[in-house]
Design a protein around this motif. Structure first.
Motif, PDB file in Angstrom:
ATOM      1  N   LEU A  51      10.046  -7.525  -1.606  1.00  0.00           N
ATOM      2  CA  LEU A  51       9.400  -8.399  -0.881  1.00  0.00           C
ATOM      3  C   LEU A  51       7.623  -9.054  -1.491  1.00  0.00           C
ATOM      4  O   LEU A  51       8.201 -10.671  -1.522  1.00  0.00           O
ATOM      5  N   LEU A  52       7.047  -8.070  -2.195  1.00  0.00           N
ATOM      6  CA  LEU A  52       6.032  -8.447  -2.707  1.00  0.00           C
ATOM      7  C   LEU A  52       6.013  -8.589  -3.932  1.00  0.00           C
ATOM      8  O   LEU A  52       5.460 -10.405  -4.315  1.00  0.00           O
ATOM      9  N   SER A  53       6.986  -8.690  -4.745  1.00  0.00           N
ATOM     10  CA  SER A  53       7.799  -9.512  -5.914  1.00  0.00           C
ATOM     11  C   SER A  53       8.338 -11.229  -6.010  1.00  0.00           C
ATOM     12  O   SER A  53       7.880 -12.203  -7.099  1.00  0.00           O
ATOM     13  N   ILE A  54       9.578 -10.773  -4.473  1.00  0.00           N
ATOM     14  CA  ILE A  54       9.880 -12.171  -4.281  1.00  0.00           C
ATOM     15  C   ILE A  54       8.712 -13.387  -3.755  1.00  0.00           C
ATOM     16  O   ILE A  54       8.376 -14.374  -4.187  1.00  0.00           O
ATOM     17  N   ALA A  55       7.724 -12.901  -3.344  1.00  0.00           N
ATOM     18  CA  ALA A  55       6.618 -13.621  -2.588  1.00  0.00           C
ATOM     19  C   ALA A  55       5.579 -13.778  -4.146  1.00  0.00           C
ATOM     20  O   ALA A  55       5.166 -15.454  -4.026  1.00  0.00           O
ATOM     21  N   GLY A  56       5.147 -12.789  -4.923  1.00  0.00           N
ATOM     22  CA  GLY A  56       4.488 -12.788  -6.028  1.00  0.00           C
ATOM     23  C   GLY A  56       4.921 -14.220  -6.756  1.00  0.00           C
ATOM     24  O   GLY A  56       4.027 -14.901  -7.437  1.00  0.00           O
ATOM     25  N   SER A  75       0.469  -5.940 -15.794  1.00  0.00           N
ATOM     26  CA  SER A  75      -1.165  -5.550 -15.021  1.00  0.00           C
ATOM     27  C   SER A  75      -0.862  -5.928 -13.074  1.00  0.00           C
ATOM     28  O   SER A  75      -1.037  -4.939 -12.476  1.00  0.00           O
ATOM     29  N   LEU A  76       0.633  -6.687 -13.099  1.00  0.00           N
ATOM     30  CA  LEU A  76       0.865  -6.971 -11.167  1.00  0.00           C
ATOM     31  C   LEU A  76       1.608  -5.258 -11.495  1.00  0.00           C
ATOM     32  O   LEU A  76       1.564  -5.774 -10.338  1.00  0.00           O
ATOM     33  N   GLN A  77       2.560  -5.079 -12.163  1.00  0.00           N
ATOM     34  CA  GLN A  77       2.850  -4.094 -11.000  1.00  0.00           C
ATOM     35  C   GLN A  77       2.165  -2.839 -10.638  1.00  0.00           C
ATOM     36  O   GLN A  77       1.841  -2.459 -10.033  1.00  0.00           O
ATOM     37  N   ALA A  78       1.153  -2.541 -11.821  1.00  0.00           N
ATOM     38  CA  ALA A  78       0.049  -1.449 -11.732  1.00  0.00           C
ATOM     39  C   ALA A  78      -0.247  -1.291 -10.664  1.00  0.00           C
ATOM     40  O   ALA A  78      -1.486  -0.879  -9.557  1.00  0.00           O
ATOM     41  N   GLN A  79      -0.903  -3.499 -10.026  1.00  0.00           N
ATOM     42  CA  GLN A  79      -2.120  -3.651  -9.024  1.00  0.00           C
ATOM     43  C   GLN A  79      -1.485  -3.259  -7.841  1.00  0.00           C
ATOM     44  O   GLN A  79      -1.671  -3.126  -6.829  1.00  0.00           O
ATOM     45  N   LEU A  80       0.283  -3.525  -7.911  1.00  0.00           N
ATOM     46  CA  LEU A  80       1.225  -3.440  -6.727  1.00  0.00           C
ATOM     47  C   LEU A  80       1.412  -2.629  -6.495  1.00  0.00           C
ATOM     48  O   LEU A  80       0.829  -1.772  -5.441  1.00  0.00           O
ATOM     49  N   ASN A  83      -1.768  -1.019  -5.290  1.00  0.00           N
ATOM     50  CA  ASN A  83      -1.978  -1.685  -3.409  1.00  0.00           C
ATOM     51  C   ASN A  83      -1.374  -0.607  -2.752  1.00  0.00           C
ATOM     52  O   ASN A  83      -1.711  -0.699  -1.771  1.00  0.00           O
ATOM     53  N   GLU A  84      -0.260  -0.322  -2.845  1.00  0.00           N
ATOM     54  CA  GLU A  84       0.540   0.953  -2.256  1.00  0.00           C
ATOM     55  C   GLU A  84       0.379   2.023  -2.140  1.00  0.00           C
ATOM     56  O   GLU A  84       0.051   2.214  -0.561  1.00  0.00           O
ATOM     57  N   LEU A  85      -0.682   2.844  -2.649  1.00  0.00           N
ATOM     58  CA  LEU A  85      -0.838   3.841  -2.984  1.00  0.00           C
ATOM     59  C   LEU A  85      -2.332   3.418  -1.560  1.00  0.00           C
ATOM     60  O   LEU A  85      -2.169   4.338  -0.585  1.00  0.00           O
ATOM     61  N   GLN A  86      -2.947   2.322  -2.000  1.00  0.00           N
ATOM     62  CA  GLN A  86      -4.130   2.631  -1.251  1.00  0.00           C
ATOM     63  C   GLN A  86      -3.825   2.149   0.167  1.00  0.00           C
ATOM     64  O   GLN A  86      -4.412   2.694   1.057  1.00  0.00           O
ATOM     65  N   VAL A 291     -10.639  -2.316   2.196  1.00  0.00           N
ATOM     66  CA  VAL A 291     -10.214  -3.787   1.335  1.00  0.00           C
ATOM     67  C   VAL A 291     -11.906  -4.152   0.710  1.00  0.00           C
ATOM     68  O   VAL A 291     -12.241  -3.757   0.775  1.00  0.00           O
ATOM     69  N   THR A 292     -10.820  -5.356  -0.523  1.00  0.00           N
ATOM     70  CA  THR A 292     -11.503  -5.807  -0.921  1.00  0.00           C
ATOM     71  C   THR A 292     -11.192  -7.751  -0.300  1.00  0.00           C
ATOM     72  O   THR A 292      -9.930  -7.875  -0.293  1.00  0.00           O
ATOM     73  N   GLY A 293     -12.043  -8.751  -1.025  1.00  0.00           N
ATOM     74  CA  GLY A 293     -11.964  -9.620  -0.702  1.00  0.00           C
ATOM     75  C   GLY A 293     -10.375 -10.143  -1.034  1.00  0.00           C
ATOM     76  O   GLY A 293     -10.303 -11.680  -0.949  1.00  0.00           O
ATOM     77  N   GLU A 294     -10.586  -9.961  -2.168  1.00  0.00           N
ATOM     78  CA  GLU A 294      -9.423 -10.345  -3.041  1.00  0.00           C
ATOM     79  C   GLU A 294      -7.546 -10.460  -2.177  1.00  0.00           C
ATOM     80  O   GLU A 294      -6.793 -10.875  -3.012  1.00  0.00           O
ATOM     81  N   THR A 295      -7.880  -9.436  -1.571  1.00  0.00           N
ATOM     82  CA  THR A 295      -6.383  -8.939  -0.492  1.00  0.00           C
ATOM     83  C   THR A 295      -6.261  -8.987   0.761  1.00  0.00           C
ATOM     84  O   THR A 295      -4.809  -9.507   1.074  1.00  0.00           O
TER      85      THR A 295
END
Lengths: 318, 170
Positions: A51-56, A75-80, A83-86, A291-295
């Motif tokens: 769902l995140l990849s479809i939304a992205g 980079s997007l996959q690494a960020q995903l 975020n999932e781990l966090q 949490v960062t302001g980016e997410t």
């Protein structure tokens, strides 16, 4: 089909669900549900990532122009994945904090006087307008509105480069208020204009807050050493003032010591990702913010106010 | 078996959607209507059991206070289902008012939302609790109640068309 037999089966299934629920509660209290919780999140993760990849893929690309397709995908996959781990870590920490709160409440001293608290914490919802200061378009819109409302030249717009939210002094947002996402601290309002406010993130240089470690043990979560959380200007914070005699581990949670020094709910800063001894008898602790302001798109501003009902109630002489 | 697999997949998708978009879909806003639709589609012990298990799994994934929904919702579901048994309507007619079929998922969803709100109230203290409830109530209204009403209408339509198997089979 005998309806009485079917109704008995219905009640039997209802009883079975209640028994399963009680077993779940007991297992959760005994800290036995963590592996099952992790397994449930593992089962849900593929769907979330899809769902995140479809939304992205349907939204505005966040990769700056100039990068190749393979670099941007990686980079997007690494960020995903990060975020999932966090997020999973935050869920587990939340459950542990909740258990700790229940234990503290159960052992609360009954000699505390009942009644309304003198200090109340007001919550104000806000949206993030910008993550990199005041956009030009918004500046023009606010200048036009300011002229219509007769604002003086001295009442200048905020000229900050950090995060901007859509609540200002007119809505009750004042400088120094904590800005949260859920119970995680995003930052603190550094300057408040009439309609908008600038937020200093917890990683920003100059941010400081009293913080306390929360450590895990076989007996559950418990509070550890206190220190001062400081922003470093990069994507992490540092916790200073923790003596080398105090136990610290990577993975320990860092939470606040109340709100504005007035008690209140414990707020979550992040997790310890680096800890080493330094000269001077202190730990060098680096904290990764939860949490960062980016997410996030929405935040909450927390303010401490006096309980008007307590102030206005007539005095009762003993 | 096929129905159970479809139902489990639907509940899994509901949990995935809620966790992917927690800002737009508060906890339970999609899963509760899904569970209500499941229970009133099957109208038997299997439906109640599967619905209860789905709610327990959701609480394990996102614990929030006590799991009131898995404890109380099956009881409410059984009370609503039993009045619609073909042979039981004469026995219970005087005991309780018979709700139309399409309103039953809505009543169950309203019960679940009230239980969810009570968990939220207990999680925060002071004025934070009321503002937390006021923040998510509009989203529940837009998502959960609309989905439940739609499920109720679909179930009643399928009953009228003879698509759904008659209640009374376990």
């Amino acid at each position: 089909m005998d309806p009485d037999l079917n109704i008995r089966r219905l009640w039997f299934s209802c009883a079975a669900v209640m028994v399963l629920t009680v077993i779940t509660i007991v297992a959760d209290r005994a800290q036995q549900l963590t592996p099952l919780r992790t397994a449930v999140h593992d089962v849900l993760s593929p769907g979330r990532l899809i769902l995140l990849s479809i939304a992205g893929s349907g939204g505005v690309p966040s990769v700056p122009p100039g990068e190749s397709d393979s670099d941007s995908t990686g980079s997007l996959q690494a960020q995903l994945a990060r975020n999932e781990l966090q997020r999973r870590q935050f869920l587990i920490e939340n459950a542990q904090l909740r258990n700790e709160l229940q234990r503290l409440r159960a052992g609360h001293n009954e000699s505390v006087l009942p009644g309304d608290s003198l200090i109340q914490f007001r919550r104000l919802s806000a949206r993030i307008l910008s993550r990199k200061g005041m956009p030009g378009k918004l500046r023009e819109m606010l200048i036009d509105v300011g002229r219509q409302h007769g604002l003086r030249r001295s009442e200048l717009l905020l000229d900050e480069t950090g995060m901007l939210i859509d609540q200002g002094q007119d809505d009750g947002a004042v400088a120094g208020s904590e800005v949260l996402s859920g119970l995680s601290v995003v930052g603190r309002i550094s300057r408040s204009g009439r309609w908008v406010s600038a937020v200093q993130p917890i990683t920003g240089e100059g941010f400081t807050a009293q913080a306390q470690l929360m450590r895990q043990s076989d007996l559950g979560a418990h509070f550890g050493a206190k220190g001062l959380l400081e922003g470093t200007g990069d994507d992490q914070c540092r916790l200073v003032g923790v003596a080398y005699t105090e136990p610290v581990s990577i993975g320990d949670s860092v939470c606040s010591v109340g709100v504005d020094g007035l008690g209140g709910p414990r707020l979550y800063f992040g997790t310890v990702v680096h800890a080493e001894f330094v000269a001077g008898g202190e730990w060098n602790i680096r904290v990764l913010p939860a949490v960062t302001g980016e997410t996030i798109d929405k935040v909450t501003v927390v303010q401490a106010n006096l309980n008007q009902r307590r102030i206005e109630s007539p005095r009762v002489d003993p | 078996m096929k129905t159970c697999l479809i139902v489990m997949l639907g509940c899994w998708m509901a949990m995935v959607c809620e966790q992917t978009r927690p800002d737009a879909l508060p906890a339970g806003s999609v899963l509760i209507p899904m569970v209500a639709a499941l229970i009133f589609w099957l109208r038997n012990a299997t439906g109640v059991l599967l619905g209860g298990v789905a709610l327990i799994i959701d609480w394990i994934a996102r614990p929030n206070g006590l799991p009131l929904m898995p404890m109380i919702l099956p009881v409410a579901a059984v009370l609503l289902i039993r009045q619609s048994w073909p042979g039981a309507q004469f026995k219970y007619r005087r005991v309780m008012m018979r709700l139309p079929t399409w309103t039953q998922p809505l009543v169950l969803t309203a019960t679940a939302v009230m239980l969810q709100m009570s968990s939220t109230l207990a999680s925060f203290n002071g004025s934070l609790s009321l503002t937390a409830v006021a923040d998510c109530l509009p989203e529940y209204t837009v998502t959960a109640f609309v989905l439940s009403a739609a499920a109720g209408f679909i179930i009643q339509f399928c009953d009228a068309m003879g698509i759904r198997r008659r209640p009374g089979y376990v």
